[in-house]
Design a protein around this motif. Structure first.
Motif, PDB file in Angstrom:
ATOM      1  N   PHE A  89       0.845  -1.189   0.000  1.00 27.09           N
ATOM      2  CA  PHE A  89       0.000   0.000   0.000  1.00 27.09           C
ATOM      3  C   PHE A  89       0.886   1.248   0.000  1.00 27.09           C
ATOM      4  O   PHE A  89       2.004   1.220   0.523  1.00 27.09           O
ATOM      5  CB  PHE A  89      -0.913   0.006   1.220  1.00 27.09           C
ATOM      6  N   VAL A  90       0.368   2.327  -0.568  1.00 28.39           N
ATOM      7  CA  VAL A  90       1.143   3.565  -0.635  1.00 28.39           C
ATOM      8  C   VAL A  90       0.303   4.748  -0.180  1.00 28.39           C
ATOM      9  O   VAL A  90      -0.921   4.751  -0.295  1.00 28.39           O
ATOM     10  CB  VAL A  90       1.679   3.832  -2.062  1.00 28.39           C
ATOM     11  N   HIS A  91       0.998   5.765   0.320  1.00 33.63           N
ATOM     12  CA  HIS A  91       0.356   7.016   0.713  1.00 33.63           C
ATOM     13  C   HIS A  91       0.209   7.927  -0.501  1.00 33.63           C
ATOM     14  O   HIS A  91       0.735   7.643  -1.589  1.00 33.63           O
ATOM     15  CB  HIS A  91       1.176   7.700   1.808  1.00 33.63           C
ATOM     16  N   ALA A  92      -0.467   9.030  -0.310  1.00 39.72           N
ATOM     17  CA  ALA A  92      -0.741   9.951  -1.413  1.00 39.72           C
ATOM     18  C   ALA A  92       0.545  10.482  -2.043  1.00 39.72           C
ATOM     19  O   ALA A  92       0.562  10.792  -3.245  1.00 39.72           O
ATOM     20  CB  ALA A  92      -1.606  11.109  -0.911  1.00 39.72           C
ATOM     21  N   ASP A  93       1.626  10.578  -1.264  1.00 35.96           N
ATOM     22  CA  ASP A  93       2.887  11.081  -1.809  1.00 35.96           C
ATOM     23  C   ASP A  93       3.731   9.995  -2.453  1.00 35.96           C
ATOM     24  O   ASP A  93       4.871  10.248  -2.872  1.00 35.96           O
ATOM     25  CB  ASP A  93       3.695  11.786  -0.716  1.00 35.96           C
ATOM     26  N   GLY A  94       3.183   8.771  -2.529  1.00 35.11           N
ATOM     27  CA  GLY A  94       3.883   7.670  -3.166  1.00 35.11           C
ATOM     28  C   GLY A  94       4.756   6.848  -2.242  1.00 35.11           C
ATOM     29  O   GLY A  94       5.314   5.817  -2.652  1.00 35.11           O
TER      30      GLY A  94
END
Length: 423
Positions: A89-94
């Motif tokens: 999984f990744v956050h909005a900033d990658g």
């Protein structure tokens, strides 16, 4: 001579019986549940590389743990955790998103540190009969419990065992539970660590919880099976002598729509010490809770009339969309803590002398009160976020505040306490 030999033999038998009754220490640092706010502790999440060999257990869905395939609706805040594991999984900033495993001692210790910092008095450690009958589940939950016992001593938090009967088969699984309790008493000395131990006592005895009693959802075990378990915990000369708390349906007293219509239920309840009605999902907002509040008043009165204690069950909100996609995300909103606080404050007004929070770490159904990430992953899976002005630790704070209010250490307040501003 023969009489003397018989007398000595009888004396030896009596001495052996007395010694056999000393499996539990006489008392504990926590002598009663009254005045305490406790939470349920699942401890069932694993990471693929934590050494338990259980993969991403309870994080995954249908055998996969990846964006679009997970069972959890809340993403934990892992910023204070010593050991974390990278996910896909990744956050909005990658950047990559990380998770913890309950199998690690450091994870459990951090949780108990939070309990002390925020004033949560302790937890009920869940033991699922369907899990502990197999080696993998038993080893995992033994590890979690062992680490929790150490952390409870370090941070002075109460701890108790809660057996969840969900998934239990008929009478074939009754010995599984009984033998498990014997093992905990013998190998972990769970109730035998001296009179300053942190295992929770009630009415002068170690408290054990049996959850899942009297529900009418076609469970395979029966009330007669439950009666055998209660009898063992109460009366076994070696491992018994316990107080018992029973987790029952919301409308147990009137044999309502979630309850088995069997008079044996009330007979078993009257053998116990504490009644614990399960209310999660039974009302979806503050207005609906008001109706339940009237039922709670009746429950408290019934318990007093039958010389039983009563614990109020509260939950902060509910969401299980990723597990059940047909259910909406954030199904029962937290409303900046007002839903949670309404239950806590009203339960105290209704005469509840002890509180149970569902749950400490339940992220599958979105009821966790531990720290939740303000910046969860984005993508194919949807995660519930708190409102922008609500901090990740707010529900721990509210639980601790309610505990003080329960003990009359702070004045009663019906309105929800605002978040504490960070310096």
């Amino acid at each position: 001579m023969k009489f003397k030999q018989l007398f000595i033999f009888a004396l030896l038998l009596l001495t052996g019986t007395v010694n056999a009754q000393n499996k539990h220490s006489k008392t504990s640092k926590f002598k009663s549940y009254k005045g305490l706010i406790m939470a349920g502790y699942q401890g069932w999440h694993n990471a693929a590389e934590d050494g338990a060999g259980r993969g991403w257990y309870h994080y995954q869905s249908r055998g996969k743990f990846e964006p679009g395939s997970t069972n959890v609706d809340l993403w934990p805040d892992v910023s204070e955790q010593e050991k974390v594991y990278k996910t896909s999984f990744v956050h909005a900033d990658g950047s990559a998103a990380y998770l913890t495993s309950a199998h690690d001692a450091s994870t459990v210790e951090t949780h108990f540190r939070w309990m002390k910092e925020y004033g949560l008095d302790g937890v009920f450690m869940q033991r699922f009969v369907a899990e502990i009958r197999g080696r993998s589940g038993r080893n995992h939950f033994n590890t979690v419990l062992g680490n929790a016992l150490k952390s409870s001593q370090k941070y002075g938090r109460a701890i108790s065992v809660m057996y969840d009967l969900s998934g239990m088969r008929d009478s074939v699984d009754v010995p599984v539970l009984i033998n498990d309790w014997k093992n905990l008493v013998d190998s972990m000395k769970i109730t035998g660590k001296g009179n300053n131990q942190t295992y929770l006592y009630h009415n002068g005895k170690p408290l054990v919880v049996i959850w899942g009693v009297g529900f009418n959802d076609r469970r395979k075990y029966t009330l007669k099976d439950v009666d055998k378990i209660v009898d063992f915990l109460k009366n076994d000369p070696v491992y018994g002598g316990c107080s018992v708390m029973l987790g029952v349906p919301t409308y147990w007293r009137e044999f309502g729509n979630d309850t088995e219509k069997n008079p044996l239920l009330h007979e078993i309840i009257k053998k116990a010490d504490i009644v614990h009605p399960w209310t999660v999902g039974r009302y979806g907002n503050e207005i609906a809770y008001n109706k339940y509040s009237e039922a709670q008043k009746g429950d408290v009165l019934w318990c007093k009339q039958n010389k039983l204690d009563y614990v109020g069950v509260v939950f902060p909100g509910f969401s299980w969309h990723n597990m059940n996609p047909r259910s909406p995300s954030n199904q029962i909103p937290r409303n900046r803590g007002t839903f949670f606080w309404k239950q806590l404050s009203t339960a105290i007004q209704n005469g509840t002398e002890m509180l149970y929070v569902a749950m400490f770490d339940e992220i599958d159904e979105g009821t966790a009160i531990f720290k939740i990430a303000k910046n969860p992953p984005v993508g194919a899976s949807t995660f519930v976020k708190f409102e922008d002005d609500v901090p990740s630790d707010y529900y721990l704070y509210l639980a601790g505040y309610a505990g003080k209010m329960l003990r009359k250490q702070v004045p009663f307040r019906a309105d929800v306490p605002p978040p504490v501003k960070k310096k």
